[in-house]
Each structure stands twice: as structure tokens, then as C-alpha cells.
Design a protein around this motif. Sequence first.
Motif, PDB file in Angstrom:
ATOM      1  N   VAL A 114      68.054  67.288  81.974  1.00 15.86           N
ATOM      2  CA  VAL A 114      68.982  67.776  82.839  1.00 15.86           C
ATOM      3  C   VAL A 114      69.376  69.053  82.303  1.00 15.86           C
ATOM      4  O   VAL A 114      69.215  70.273  83.106  1.00 15.86           O
ATOM      5  N   VAL A 115      69.730  69.289  81.029  1.00 15.26           N
ATOM      6  CA  VAL A 115      70.586  70.393  80.405  1.00 15.26           C
ATOM      7  C   VAL A 115      69.378  71.546  80.456  1.00 15.26           C
ATOM      8  O   VAL A 115      69.583  72.643  80.763  1.00 15.26           O
ATOM      9  N   LYS A 116      68.141  71.130  80.110  1.00 13.36           N
ATOM     10  CA  LYS A 116      67.185  72.116  79.890  1.00 13.36           C
ATOM     11  C   LYS A 116      66.645  72.773  81.212  1.00 13.36           C
ATOM     12  O   LYS A 116      66.674  73.927  81.376  1.00 13.36           O
ATOM     13  N   ALA A 117      66.678  71.614  82.108  1.00  8.04           N
ATOM     14  CA  ALA A 117      66.383  72.397  83.469  1.00  8.04           C
ATOM     15  C   ALA A 117      67.577  73.184  83.978  1.00  8.04           C
ATOM     16  O   ALA A 117      67.144  74.473  84.654  1.00  8.04           O
ATOM     17  N   GLU A 118      68.743  72.787  83.754  1.00  7.75           N
ATOM     18  CA  GLU A 118      69.834  73.890  84.194  1.00  7.75           C
ATOM     19  C   GLU A 118      69.727  75.264  83.606  1.00  7.75           C
ATOM     20  O   GLU A 118      70.007  76.139  84.196  1.00  7.75           O
ATOM     21  N   LEU A 119      69.517  74.956  82.421  1.00  5.46           N
ATOM     22  CA  LEU A 119      69.401  76.147  81.564  1.00  5.46           C
ATOM     23  C   LEU A 119      68.223  77.008  82.000  1.00  5.46           C
ATOM     24  O   LEU A 119      68.328  78.384  82.260  1.00  5.46           O
ATOM     25  N   GLU A 120      67.134  76.509  82.429  1.00  6.19           N
ATOM     26  CA  GLU A 120      65.953  77.374  83.015  1.00  6.19           C
ATOM     27  C   GLU A 120      66.335  77.758  84.199  1.00  6.19           C
ATOM     28  O   GLU A 120      65.983  79.062  84.621  1.00  6.19           O
ATOM     29  N   ASN A 121      66.869  77.102  85.111  1.00  9.29           N
ATOM     30  CA  ASN A 121      67.435  77.409  86.407  1.00  9.29           C
ATOM     31  C   ASN A 121      68.281  78.741  86.349  1.00  9.29           C
ATOM     32  O   ASN A 121      68.289  79.708  87.132  1.00  9.29           O
ATOM     33  N   LEU A 122      69.139  79.015  85.288  1.00  6.71           N
ATOM     34  CA  LEU A 122      69.911  80.080  85.062  1.00  6.71           C
ATOM     35  C   LEU A 122      69.347  81.001  84.451  1.00  6.71           C
ATOM     36  O   LEU A 122      69.991  82.310  84.225  1.00  6.71           O
ATOM     37  N   GLY A 123      68.009  80.974  84.217  1.00  6.70           N
ATOM     38  CA  GLY A 123      67.269  81.991  83.384  1.00  6.70           C
ATOM     39  C   GLY A 123      67.360  82.091  81.842  1.00  6.70           C
ATOM     40  O   GLY A 123      66.945  83.109  81.248  1.00  6.70           O
ATOM     41  N   PHE A 124      67.987  81.237  81.494  1.00  9.77           N
ATOM     42  CA  PHE A 124      68.111  81.010  79.968  1.00  9.77           C
ATOM     43  C   PHE A 124      66.666  80.450  79.414  1.00  9.77           C
ATOM     44  O   PHE A 124      65.982  79.592  79.960  1.00  9.77           O
ATOM     45  N   ASN A 125      66.149  80.804  78.094  1.00  9.21           N
ATOM     46  CA  ASN A 125      65.155  80.111  77.563  1.00  9.21           C
ATOM     47  C   ASN A 125      65.427  79.582  76.328  1.00  9.21           C
ATOM     48  O   ASN A 125      65.551  79.775  75.238  1.00  9.21           O
ATOM     49  N   PRO A 126      65.258  78.089  76.685  1.00  5.88           N
ATOM     50  CA  PRO A 126      65.728  77.026  75.695  1.00  5.88           C
ATOM     51  C   PRO A 126      64.566  76.779  74.662  1.00  5.88           C
ATOM     52  O   PRO A 126      63.436  76.793  75.151  1.00  5.88           O
ATOM     53  N   ILE A 127      65.097  77.086  73.336  1.00  6.01           N
ATOM     54  CA  ILE A 127      64.037  76.875  72.224  1.00  6.01           C
ATOM     55  C   ILE A 127      63.789  75.352  71.981  1.00  6.01           C
ATOM     56  O   ILE A 127      62.917  74.800  71.680  1.00  6.01           O
ATOM     57  N   SER A 128      65.089  74.594  71.957  1.00  7.64           N
ATOM     58  CA  SER A 128      65.250  73.235  71.508  1.00  7.64           C
ATOM     59  C   SER A 128      66.429  72.913  72.036  1.00  7.64           C
ATOM     60  O   SER A 128      67.477  73.577  72.224  1.00  7.64           O
ATOM     61  N   LEU A 173      77.077  79.167  83.302  1.00  9.24           N
ATOM     62  CA  LEU A 173      76.557  77.690  82.559  1.00  9.24           C
ATOM     63  C   LEU A 173      77.727  76.864  82.679  1.00  9.24           C
ATOM     64  O   LEU A 173      77.238  75.696  82.878  1.00  9.24           O
ATOM     65  N   LYS A 174      78.894  77.043  82.195  1.00 13.70           N
ATOM     66  CA  LYS A 174      79.827  75.965  82.345  1.00 13.70           C
ATOM     67  C   LYS A 174      79.936  75.257  83.725  1.00 13.70           C
ATOM     68  O   LYS A 174      79.900  74.248  83.664  1.00 13.70           O
ATOM     69  N   LEU A 175      80.097  76.114  84.821  1.00 14.94           N
ATOM     70  CA  LEU A 175      79.777  75.403  86.069  1.00 14.94           C
ATOM     71  C   LEU A 175      78.624  74.427  86.399  1.00 14.94           C
ATOM     72  O   LEU A 175      78.692  73.495  86.945  1.00 14.94           O
ATOM     73  N   ALA A 176      77.595  75.192  85.905  1.00 17.36           N
ATOM     74  CA  ALA A 176      76.570  74.108  86.177  1.00 17.36           C
ATOM     75  C   ALA A 176      76.331  73.082  85.467  1.00 17.36           C
ATOM     76  O   ALA A 176      75.929  72.013  85.976  1.00 17.36           O
ATOM     77  N   LEU A 177      76.681  72.909  84.061  1.00 13.08           N
ATOM     78  CA  LEU A 177      76.679  71.929  83.386  1.00 13.08           C
ATOM     79  C   LEU A 177      77.786  70.884  83.808  1.00 13.08           C
ATOM     80  O   LEU A 177      77.504  69.772  83.772  1.00 13.08           O
ATOM     81  N   ASP A 178      78.901  71.626  84.281  1.00 16.48           N
ATOM     82  CA  ASP A 178      80.247  70.499  84.734  1.00 16.48           C
ATOM     83  C   ASP A 178      79.722  69.761  85.778  1.00 16.48           C
ATOM     84  O   ASP A 178      79.965  68.352  85.858  1.00 16.48           O
TER      85      ASP A 178
END
Length: 187
Positions: free
Chosen positions: A16-30, A51-56
Amino acid sequence: MQLYIKNMVCNRCKMVVKAELENLGFNPISVQLGEVRIEQENISEVEKKGLKLALDKFGFELLTEKKEQLVEQVKTAIIELVHYSKEALKFNLSDYLSQKLDVEYASLSATFSEQEHQTIEKYFIAQKIEKVKELLTYGEKSLSEIAYDLNYSSVAHLSTQFKKVTGETPSAFKLNKNTNRKTLNEV
């Protein structure tokens, strides 16, 4: 950039966190329990707020304070150890945490107690009891096997600690088909 996220306790949380990061345009490495590395070196306050709002929305919390991050690292290490390790828990907890987090145990202990109002040892015991509840619910292992796997000196020691924490014996818990289990982030 390293990010610390509270309440990541399972593989689904990581997805879920990885998907949210990607949806927000971040590139998760790990993406690990409680910890994420992204390609970006810095993020703006606007991005951080988004990011805080999306994770919340999913019950996660972006941690920005060093003490909160350290406490979350301790919790994550204990959760991984108790719930996901395939090895029997035969080691010294203080040495394990100090080595894993590269911080002196006295400092870890003081920070954890200050932030959580309980000791690391009590948190560790609570996680072990939740693991015992899980294993009893599934009925795949005997109490002796559970005691061995979780490094209790005896079944009696496990039973005493279980009753102290839950108010009932492991046998009563199993007979009552008790479903009084907590999610890992509620322990």
C-alpha cells in the motif's frame, strides 16, 4: 532520502505504501517495514503534506522527529523478529537491538520508555504474547513447541506470562476459541 512510516506491520502495508508513493510521483528504491528509501534527495513541504495525507488515509503516519523514528525502528525490529523470523528467539534482546540499529541499548531504552511510557522488554513480551495467541488460534503447534520457538524457559513460564498479560491461561484461551487478538500496531 530515507522516510520513516509508523504502523507498517506487514507485507500488505508495504504494498500500500509503495503504491501511494508511486501515485504521488515518488520513486521508491526500497520499502521495508517502517522504513522507505526514495530516489528523491529532498521533498518540499507541499509534497510532504500530500504524502502525510495520503498515508493517513490508510492509518500510516510519516514520522519526522528523530525520537519517533528511533522508537518506530525498535518496534519494527521487534515485530520482524517475533512475527516474521524463521529462527527460534534465542539471543539477548538488548544486544540484538543495539547491533541492528547501531545505537547503544541504554539510549534506545531511555528514548523508547520516554516516548511509549513502557519499556522495550514489556513491548517485546506483548508482541510475543500476540504471537502465542496467533499460534494457539491456528492450532498447528503444541504449547511446548510454541514455548521453545519463542525462547521461554518452560511451558510454565509461558503460561504464567500469558496469564499475566491476558488474564487467562493459554489453555483457557484455546478452549474458549477466544478471538481477543490485537493488530500488531495496537500492541
